[in-house]
Design a protein around this motif. Structure first.
Motif, PDB file in Angstrom:
ATOM      1  N   GLY A 239       0.775  -1.234   0.000  1.00 51.68           N
ATOM      2  CA  GLY A 239       0.000   0.000   0.000  1.00 51.68           C
ATOM      3  C   GLY A 239       0.800   1.275   0.000  1.00 51.68           C
ATOM      4  N   ILE A 240       2.101   1.219   0.317  1.00 55.04           N
ATOM      5  CA  ILE A 240       2.879   2.459   0.283  1.00 55.04           C
ATOM      6  C   ILE A 240       3.524   2.703  -1.082  1.00 55.04           C
ATOM      7  CG2 ILE A 240       3.301   2.486   2.763  1.00 55.04           C
ATOM      8  CD1 ILE A 240       6.161   1.508   2.196  1.00 55.04           C
ATOM      9  N   ARG A 241       3.459   1.732  -1.988  1.00 54.47           N
ATOM     10  CA  ARG A 241       3.924   1.900  -3.367  1.00 54.47           C
ATOM     11  C   ARG A 241       5.338   2.447  -3.446  1.00 54.47           C
ATOM     12  NH1 ARG A 241       2.835  -1.351  -5.105  1.00 54.47           N
ATOM     13  NH2 ARG A 241       2.996  -0.744  -7.279  1.00 54.47           N
ATOM     14  N   VAL A 242       6.265   1.739  -2.828  1.00 57.93           N
ATOM     15  CA  VAL A 242       7.680   2.107  -2.891  1.00 57.93           C
ATOM     16  C   VAL A 242       8.476   0.939  -3.471  1.00 57.93           C
ATOM     17  CG1 VAL A 242       9.756   2.679  -1.581  1.00 57.93           C
ATOM     18  CG2 VAL A 242       7.567   3.736  -0.979  1.00 57.93           C
ATOM     19  N   GLY A 243       9.191   1.221  -4.554  1.00 62.95           N
ATOM     20  CA  GLY A 243      10.115   0.267  -5.142  1.00 62.95           C
ATOM     21  C   GLY A 243      11.437   0.950  -5.389  1.00 62.95           C
ATOM     22  N   TRP A 244      12.375   0.230  -6.031  1.00 67.52           N
ATOM     23  CA  TRP A 244      13.686   0.828  -6.287  1.00 67.52           C
ATOM     24  C   TRP A 244      14.429   0.098  -7.392  1.00 67.52           C
ATOM     25  CZ3 TRP A 244      12.288  -1.373  -1.577  1.00 67.52           C
ATOM     26  CH2 TRP A 244      12.807  -2.649  -1.313  1.00 67.52           C
ATOM     27  N   ILE A 245      15.394   0.803  -7.919  1.00 68.58           N
ATOM     28  CA  ILE A 245      16.344   0.293  -8.905  1.00 68.58           C
ATOM     29  C   ILE A 245      17.732   0.512  -8.325  1.00 68.58           C
ATOM     30  CG2 ILE A 245      17.246   0.532 -11.260  1.00 68.58           C
ATOM     31  CD1 ILE A 245      14.549   1.993 -11.905  1.00 68.58           C
ATOM     32  N   ALA A 246      18.555  -0.532  -8.328  1.00 65.19           N
ATOM     33  CA  ALA A 246      19.933  -0.411  -7.840  1.00 65.19           C
ATOM     34  C   ALA A 246      20.873  -1.040  -8.858  1.00 65.19           C
ATOM     35  CB  ALA A 246      20.082  -1.102  -6.482  1.00 65.19           C
ATOM     36  N   SER A 247      22.042  -0.454  -9.004  1.00 64.95           N
ATOM     37  CA  SER A 247      23.022  -0.995  -9.951  1.00 64.95           C
ATOM     38  C   SER A 247      24.436  -0.688  -9.478  1.00 64.95           C
ATOM     39  CB  SER A 247      22.818  -0.391 -11.348  1.00 64.95           C
ATOM     40  OG  SER A 247      23.800  -0.882 -12.253  1.00 64.95           O
ATOM     41  N   ARG A 248      25.347  -1.563  -9.833  1.00 59.35           N
ATOM     42  CA  ARG A 248      26.769  -1.325  -9.581  1.00 59.35           C
ATOM     43  C   ARG A 248      27.355  -0.324 -10.573  1.00 59.35           C
ATOM     44  NH1 ARG A 248      28.940  -2.660  -4.724  1.00 59.35           N
ATOM     45  NH2 ARG A 248      27.882  -4.506  -3.946  1.00 59.35           N
ATOM     46  N   ASP A 249      26.639  -0.075 -11.666  1.00 58.94           N
ATOM     47  CA  ASP A 249      27.151   0.790 -12.733  1.00 58.94           C
ATOM     48  C   ASP A 249      26.504   2.172 -12.630  1.00 58.94           C
ATOM     49  OD1 ASP A 249      27.893   2.052 -15.079  1.00 58.94           O
ATOM     50  OD2 ASP A 249      27.742   0.226 -16.286  1.00 58.94           O
ATOM     51  N   PRO A 250      27.249   3.207 -12.227  1.00 54.37           N
ATOM     52  CA  PRO A 250      26.647   4.541 -12.103  1.00 54.37           C
ATOM     53  C   PRO A 250      26.151   5.097 -13.429  1.00 54.37           C
ATOM     54  CG  PRO A 250      29.030   4.640 -11.779  1.00 54.37           C
ATOM     55  CD  PRO A 250      28.663   3.191 -11.814  1.00 54.37           C
ATOM     56  N   GLU A 251      26.731   4.664 -14.545  1.00 54.08           N
ATOM     57  CA  GLU A 251      26.246   5.135 -15.839  1.00 54.08           C
ATOM     58  C   GLU A 251      24.832   4.627 -16.115  1.00 54.08           C
ATOM     59  OE1 GLU A 251      28.979   4.267 -18.963  1.00 54.08           O
ATOM     60  OE2 GLU A 251      30.627   5.412 -18.070  1.00 54.08           O
ATOM     61  N   ILE A 252      24.555   3.393 -15.719  1.00 51.77           N
ATOM     62  CA  ILE A 252      23.202   2.856 -15.864  1.00 51.77           C
ATOM     63  C   ILE A 252      22.229   3.654 -15.013  1.00 51.77           C
ATOM     64  CG2 ILE A 252      21.739   0.874 -15.289  1.00 51.77           C
ATOM     65  CD1 ILE A 252      23.986  -0.952 -16.244  1.00 51.77           C
ATOM     66  N   ILE A 253      22.611   3.939 -13.778  1.00 49.76           N
ATOM     67  CA  ILE A 253      21.750   4.701 -12.876  1.00 49.76           C
ATOM     68  C   ILE A 253      21.467   6.096 -13.436  1.00 49.76           C
ATOM     69  CG2 ILE A 253      21.690   5.854 -10.616  1.00 49.76           C
ATOM     70  CD1 ILE A 253      20.868   2.928 -10.497  1.00 49.76           C
ATOM     71  N   GLU A 254      22.488   6.752 -13.982  1.00 48.12           N
ATOM     72  CA  GLU A 254      22.285   8.086 -14.549  1.00 48.12           C
ATOM     73  C   GLU A 254      21.351   8.047 -15.750  1.00 48.12           C
ATOM     74  OE1 GLU A 254      23.123  11.075 -13.290  1.00 48.12           O
ATOM     75  OE2 GLU A 254      23.669   9.785 -11.601  1.00 48.12           O
ATOM     76  N   ALA A 255      21.494   7.032 -16.587  1.00 51.57           N
ATOM     77  CA  ALA A 255      20.614   6.915 -17.754  1.00 51.57           C
ATOM     78  C   ALA A 255      19.166   6.693 -17.319  1.00 51.57           C
ATOM     79  CB  ALA A 255      21.089   5.768 -18.645  1.00 51.57           C
TER      80      ALA A 255
END
Length: 401
Positions: A239-255
């Motif tokens: 019900g709080i609708r919180v998810g996430w994306i995590a990566s070891r590659d900062p370039e992926i995160i920036e994209a």
């Protein structure tokens, strides 16, 4: 216009979830309230919500408290801590998975997807114009796909390998050495791996002491990896609708962060405060212990159900997560799982999910059950399913050949 096919499992839940008495289609661990969350915390004096906080958009990429707690979890038992800056919050894992595909996949690309699994993991890349190959698991191999087959699926334009660990709908686990083989193949071809880890860390039938216990994909030493997760399944707070994306590659995160500006801006400050409280060291251990114990107790109910109905029901016992795949048959022939589920709901009030309708046409007779609801619901519901199998199975259509 993008061609959007019916999202079968969500359409099924939308149509029938409010009509049932016993929801054994639910994939979340039995949900908790904010009051219950407070009871689980070892720090009873700490407030969950800061009601004095001004309700601006807040931290665009996610609150420091939440991302620091997530970074701590991903950094456990590894010599390479994950920076909090390598995490983005999203409105649930479904948005995390969508954003990852939207950012990384383009027309002409090729994607390989672990299967059976949640439909969006392979249909969203298709909608984005990619060719998708299904990397199929089988019950005969304990729901493990073949590494040799993965090698044959690789193409010069393969951009992404998508896995789901622990798996929905089967409850199977890709173990540590198996994950390493996937990474070896991906690294040889410079392919990114995305792992939907939304059911992690609800491991009820394999322990961290097992040498094959599966770590997060982010802990395997390969930079081009992405993990997605949420508060919905293992943490019992859809019900709080919180998810996430995590990566070891900062370039992926920036994209992905750049793409995220078009869809999200930020996640609710209130939701993120609740999530941060739940993942705090003062709370998370009791919260997870509660959900894992619930899974273990309820799995015994499912095991007893299969044993008592072994002429009509078979399965591969799940190792983790909240779901299992059950195969129903009559005189050795698979039933029409949609007809089975509709008649079961009508006669008993029990809701299950038809496998061939919601997870692929080849899963004739298969039905997904979500068994980590409140124990009394699961026990009473599965008793009703047993009665239905004994009294009404002859009325259910058989699957088409």
């Amino acid at each position: 216009m993008v061609k959007i096919v019916d999202f079968s499992v969500e359409s099924w839940m939308d149509a029938y979830e409010t009509q049932c008495k016993y929801n054994i289609a639910e994939t979340c661990a039995a949900s908790i309230s904010i009051d219950h969350l407070r009871e689980l915390s070892e720090d009873k004096s700490r407030e969950i919500l800061d009601q004095s906080k001004i309700l601006t958009y807040g931290a665009i990429r996610g609150s420091d408290a939440l991302r620091n707690n997530l970074a701590r979890l991903y950094s456990a038992k590894t010599s390479h801590p994950l920076p909090a800056d390598n995490i983005l919050t999203t409105p649930g894992a479904i948005a995390a998975n969508y954003l990852t595909a939207y950012t990384l996949v383009a027309p002409g690309d090729h994607v390989i997807c672990h299967y059976p699994t949640y439909q969006s993991l392979y249909d969203v890349p298709k909608q984005l114009g990619a060719e998708v190959s299904l990397w199929k698991a089988s019950p005969e191999n304990d729901w493990l796909p073949s590494i040799d087959e993965l090698r044959t699926l690789i193409k010069p334009n393969t951009k992404l390998i998508v896995i789901n660990n622990p798996n929905n709908p089967t409850g199977a686990v890709l173990k540590k050495s198996f994950l390493q083989q996937i990474i070896d193949i991906a690294s040889e071809h410079d392919i990114t791996i995305m792992c939907d880890e939304v059911y992690r860390p609800l491991f009820h039938s394999i322990t961290p002491l097992d040498p094959e216990f599966p770590p997060s994909i982010l802990s395997m030493g390969y930079k081009k990896t992405i993990a997605t997760g949420s508060m919905s399944k293992a943490y019992a707070m859809a019900g709080i609708r919180v998810g996430w994306i995590a990566s070891r590659d900062p370039e992926i995160i920036e994209a992905i962060a750049n793409a995220r500006h078009y869809t999200t801006i930020s996640v609710s400050q209130l939701d993120e405060q609740v999530a941060a409280f739940a993942l705090d060291p003062n709370t998370i251990h009791k919260l997870l212990a509660r959900n894992i114990q619930l899974a273990k107790m309820n799995l015994e109910i499912m095991d007893k159900f299969v044993l008592e109905n072994d002429d009509e029901v078979s399965w591969v016992k799940p190792l983790a997560g909240t779901t299992t795949f059950l195969k129903f048959q009559r005189n050795g022939k698979p039933v029409d799982s949609a007809d089975f589920c509709k008649k079961l709901l009508e006669k008993t009030g029990v809701l299950l999910v038809p496998g061939d309708l919601c997870f692929g046409a080849e899963w004739k007779g298969w039905v997904r059950a979500g068994f980590v609801n409140h124990t009394e619901i699961v026990k009473e519901g599965m008793d009703k399913v047993s009665q239905f199998v004994r009294k009404n199975l002859d009325d259910v259509k058989l699957a088409d050949d």
